[in-house]
Design an enzyme around this catalytic site. Sequence first.
Site, PDB file in Angstrom:
ATOM      1  N   GLY A  47       0.859  -1.192   0.000  1.00 47.25           N
ATOM      2  CA  GLY A  47       0.000   0.000   0.000  1.00 47.25           C
ATOM      3  C   GLY A  47       0.892   1.236   0.000  1.00 47.25           C
ATOM      4  N   ALA A  48       1.853   1.252  -0.964  1.00 43.28           N
ATOM      5  CA  ALA A  48       2.986   2.184  -0.896  1.00 43.28           C
ATOM      6  C   ALA A  48       2.836   3.449  -1.732  1.00 43.28           C
ATOM      7  CB  ALA A  48       4.252   1.453  -1.356  1.00 43.28           C
ATOM      8  N   GLY A  51      -0.862   8.384   0.503  1.00 47.67           N
ATOM      9  CA  GLY A  51      -1.175   8.498   1.930  1.00 47.67           C
ATOM     10  C   GLY A  51      -0.059   8.048   2.857  1.00 47.67           C
ATOM     11  N   GLU A  74      -2.563   0.514  -8.759  1.00 50.52           N
ATOM     12  CA  GLU A  74      -2.819   1.805  -9.398  1.00 50.52           C
ATOM     13  C   GLU A  74      -3.083   1.625 -10.881  1.00 50.52           C
ATOM     14  OE1 GLU A  74      -3.274   4.409  -7.682  1.00 50.52           O
ATOM     15  OE2 GLU A  74      -2.470   3.811  -5.735  1.00 50.52           O
ATOM     16  N   ALA A 111      -2.644  -6.779  -3.984  1.00 50.57           N
ATOM     17  CA  ALA A 111      -1.863  -7.310  -2.858  1.00 50.57           C
ATOM     18  C   ALA A 111      -2.591  -8.445  -2.134  1.00 50.57           C
ATOM     19  CB  ALA A 111      -1.569  -6.191  -1.857  1.00 50.57           C
ATOM     20  N   ALA A 139      -5.503   0.348   2.015  1.00 52.21           N
ATOM     21  CA  ALA A 139      -6.881   0.775   2.309  1.00 52.21           C
ATOM     22  C   ALA A 139      -7.663   0.521   1.034  1.00 52.21           C
ATOM     23  CB  ALA A 139      -6.923   2.245   2.692  1.00 52.21           C
ATOM     24  N   TYR A 234     -16.948   5.743  12.979  1.00 50.57           N
ATOM     25  CA  TYR A 234     -15.597   5.194  12.827  1.00 50.57           C
ATOM     26  C   TYR A 234     -15.316   4.072  13.833  1.00 50.57           C
ATOM     27  CZ  TYR A 234     -11.069   4.535  11.013  1.00 50.57           C
ATOM     28  OH  TYR A 234     -10.004   3.922  10.408  1.00 50.57           O
ATOM     29  N   LEU A 272      -6.240  12.431   8.653  1.00 51.02           N
ATOM     30  CA  LEU A 272      -5.676  13.274   7.598  1.00 51.02           C
ATOM     31  C   LEU A 272      -6.449  13.111   6.314  1.00 51.02           C
ATOM     32  CD1 LEU A 272      -1.851  12.816   8.043  1.00 51.02           C
ATOM     33  CD2 LEU A 272      -3.139  14.908   8.247  1.00 51.02           C
ATOM     34  N   THR A 274      -6.813  11.863   2.970  1.00 52.64           N
ATOM     35  CA  THR A 274      -6.249  10.916   2.002  1.00 52.64           C
ATOM     36  C   THR A 274      -7.426  10.459   1.138  1.00 52.64           C
ATOM     37  OG1 THR A 274      -6.657   8.925   3.302  1.00 52.64           O
ATOM     38  CG2 THR A 274      -4.549  10.026   3.684  1.00 52.64           C
TER      39      THR A 274
HETATM   40  P1  NAD Z   1      -4.739   5.643   0.816  1.00 55.44           P
HETATM   41  O1  NAD Z   1      -6.024   5.450   0.105  1.00 55.44           O
HETATM   42  O2  NAD Z   1      -4.006   6.920   0.622  1.00 55.44           O
HETATM   43  O3  NAD Z   1      -3.702   4.453   0.416  1.00 55.44           O
HETATM   44  C1  NAD Z   1      -4.114   3.159   0.192  1.00 55.44           C
HETATM   45  C2  NAD Z   1      -2.995   2.356  -0.444  1.00 55.44           C
HETATM   46  O4  NAD Z   1      -3.452   1.008  -0.593  1.00 55.44           O
HETATM   47  C3  NAD Z   1      -2.584   2.828  -1.856  1.00 55.44           C
HETATM   48  O5  NAD Z   1      -1.190   2.691  -2.009  1.00 55.44           O
HETATM   49  C4  NAD Z   1      -3.286   1.818  -2.770  1.00 55.44           C
HETATM   50  O6  NAD Z   1      -2.660   1.615  -4.033  1.00 55.44           O
HETATM   51  C5  NAD Z   1      -3.176   0.579  -1.908  1.00 55.44           C
HETATM   52  N1  NAD Z   1      -4.138  -0.461  -2.264  1.00 55.44           N
HETATM   53  C6  NAD Z   1      -5.492  -0.431  -2.220  1.00 55.44           C
HETATM   54  N2  NAD Z   1      -6.000  -1.617  -2.623  1.00 55.44           N
HETATM   55  C7  NAD Z   1      -4.943  -2.412  -2.921  1.00 55.44           C
HETATM   56  C8  NAD Z   1      -4.807  -3.736  -3.390  1.00 55.44           C
HETATM   57  N3  NAD Z   1      -5.868  -4.514  -3.611  1.00 55.44           N
HETATM   58  N4  NAD Z   1      -3.560  -4.192  -3.633  1.00 55.44           N
HETATM   59  C9  NAD Z   1      -2.450  -3.424  -3.432  1.00 55.44           C
HETATM   60  N5  NAD Z   1      -2.528  -2.170  -2.943  1.00 55.44           N
HETATM   61  C10 NAD Z   1      -3.755  -1.682  -2.706  1.00 55.44           C
HETATM   62  O7  NAD Z   1      -5.053   5.341   2.340  1.00 55.44           O
HETATM   63  P2  NAD Z   1      -4.465   5.862   3.730  1.00 55.44           P
HETATM   64  O8  NAD Z   1      -5.434   6.822   4.299  1.00 55.44           O
HETATM   65  O9  NAD Z   1      -3.034   6.197   3.648  1.00 55.44           O
HETATM   66  O10 NAD Z   1      -4.653   4.526   4.591  1.00 55.44           O
HETATM   67  C11 NAD Z   1      -3.613   3.620   4.893  1.00 55.44           C
HETATM   68  C12 NAD Z   1      -3.847   3.038   6.271  1.00 55.44           C
HETATM   69  O11 NAD Z   1      -3.777   4.104   7.236  1.00 55.44           O
HETATM   70  C13 NAD Z   1      -5.233   2.402   6.442  1.00 55.44           C
HETATM   71  O12 NAD Z   1      -5.115   1.284   7.273  1.00 55.44           O
HETATM   72  C14 NAD Z   1      -6.009   3.492   7.160  1.00 55.44           C
HETATM   73  O13 NAD Z   1      -7.110   3.001   7.884  1.00 55.44           O
HETATM   74  C15 NAD Z   1      -4.932   4.040   8.061  1.00 55.44           C
HETATM   75  N6  NAD Z   1      -5.198   5.367   8.649  1.00 55.44           N
HETATM   76  C16 NAD Z   1      -5.620   6.403   7.872  1.00 55.44           C
HETATM   77  C17 NAD Z   1      -5.911   7.629   8.479  1.00 55.44           C
HETATM   78  C18 NAD Z   1      -6.398   8.799   7.663  1.00 55.44           C
HETATM   79  O14 NAD Z   1      -6.912   9.755   8.254  1.00 55.44           O
HETATM   80  N7  NAD Z   1      -6.250   8.794   6.371  1.00 55.44           N
HETATM   81  C19 NAD Z   1      -5.730   7.796   9.859  1.00 55.44           C
HETATM   82  C20 NAD Z   1      -5.255   6.722  10.609  1.00 55.44           C
HETATM   83  C21 NAD Z   1      -4.997   5.496   9.995  1.00 55.44           C
END
Ligand code: NAD
Length: 392
Positions: A47-48, A51, A74, A111, A139, A234, A272, A274
């Site tokens: 998930g690189a 975000g 992507e 993934a 995510a 949430y 945040l 995202t």
């Molecule tokens: P994001 O949507 O920015 O990133 C998601 C990533 O997952 C992307 O790199 C995407 O390509 C990848 N992805 C999605 N489906 C996929 C798949 N099937 N195979 C491979 N890659 C896949 O999300 P984010 O907000 O950075 O969330 C990441 C984590 O952080 C989550 O667990 C989220 O709950 C947690 N989080 C987010 C927040 C917030 O406010 N955004 C706060 C706390 C925790």
Amino acid sequence: MIIKPKIRGFICTTAHPAGCAAHVNRQIDYIKDSTAIQGAKKVLVIGASTGYGLASRIAASFGMGADTIGVSYERPAADGRTASAGWYNTVAFERAARAAGYIAESINGDAFSHEIKQETLKLVKEKLGKVDLIVYSVASPRRTHPDTGETFNSVLKPIGQPFTNKTVNTNTGVVSEITLEPATQEEIDNTVTVMGGEDWSLWLKALEEADLLADGVTTLAYSYIGPEITEAIYRKGTIGQAKNDLEATAHTLTKQLERYQGKAYVSVNKALVTQSSSAIPVVPLYISLLFKVMKEKGLHEGCIEQAQRLFEKLYSGSTVETDEEGRIRLDNWEMREDVQEAVKAAWSEITTENVSERGDLEQYRLDFLQLFGFGFDEIDYELDVDPEVHTN
Ligand code: NAD
């Protein structure tokens, strides 16, 4: 092609390659200006591309000098459509990391599937050898189970009873009330299947079976708790059940990693903007009020500041500070009593008329646009750009 933002609800269907590169480079610059950390050197991020995962990858390479492999899902550019932001981010990251002398390889695919896991293991073996940090930051709204082929959808709903609260349309600035109906048991279970810890543990199992875990390995996944305002949607909602499962998985994984003197942590991060968080009702309004308060108090952070603080916490001391559940708390500034009191006071008074003044909707909108490579002063958006960018 001249690329402009096309916003549909809470997504933007276009992305700007040069703007995404600017976004990545700003994060790299932030890390280069921060204290270097002696930490992980061989890092796998699942998930690189956007975000928290992207920020973790940047902080790993440019802050700890790590070689990285990133997995994400992507869309490349095709038929006059731009690629997705995460595609452009990955290209920009790889270019910058390689230019700085780090190994940076990426895999684009699902993934959750056995195939992508196997492909990744092969690449890890070839390019990194054993890994000492695995960040799990996927995510996704859906997951196809690798064994049964069944596809599960996650939902963002309350549990037990309907939930009514304020929400904002971030495009129009209109504040209204929204009522969300409670999830069925099946929807709760499906959300746990998609966003809970099962896939994280399948990744660790696959890495262990391939003998790719280094001694002292650490693995991280990200969670959120948040305040009472968002609790019903949430933490006590469907996604919260998935996060409980993810957090329980950290304990199971830590036991499994004992033979490596390894550890699995969940880090509770700050709310945040995202691509994922903008899809949650109520949360964007909370975030815009929170940003205003945290900026006024000099506490505001984005994903990259959080990633840096996380690695400092993980690698700078002899012990890692956690709460009583074993979680790392990067949400400690968001959850500070004075911050939450101020947000609560603003929340009770917020209307369409005063949202721009009581909340930081401007910052929310800018952050949202920047996720897709728009809104950067240094980019000329009138210039013709090639949407098809690739690394070699
Ligand atoms: P994001 O949507 O920015 O990133 C998601 C990533 O997952 C992307 O790199 C995407 O390509 C990848 N992805 C999605 N489906 C996929 C798949 N099937 N195979 C491979 N890659 C896949 O999300 P984010 O907000 O950075 O969330 C990441 C984590 O952080 C989550 O667990 C989220 O709950 C947690 N989080 C987010 C927040 C917030 O406010 N955004 C706060 C706390 C925790």
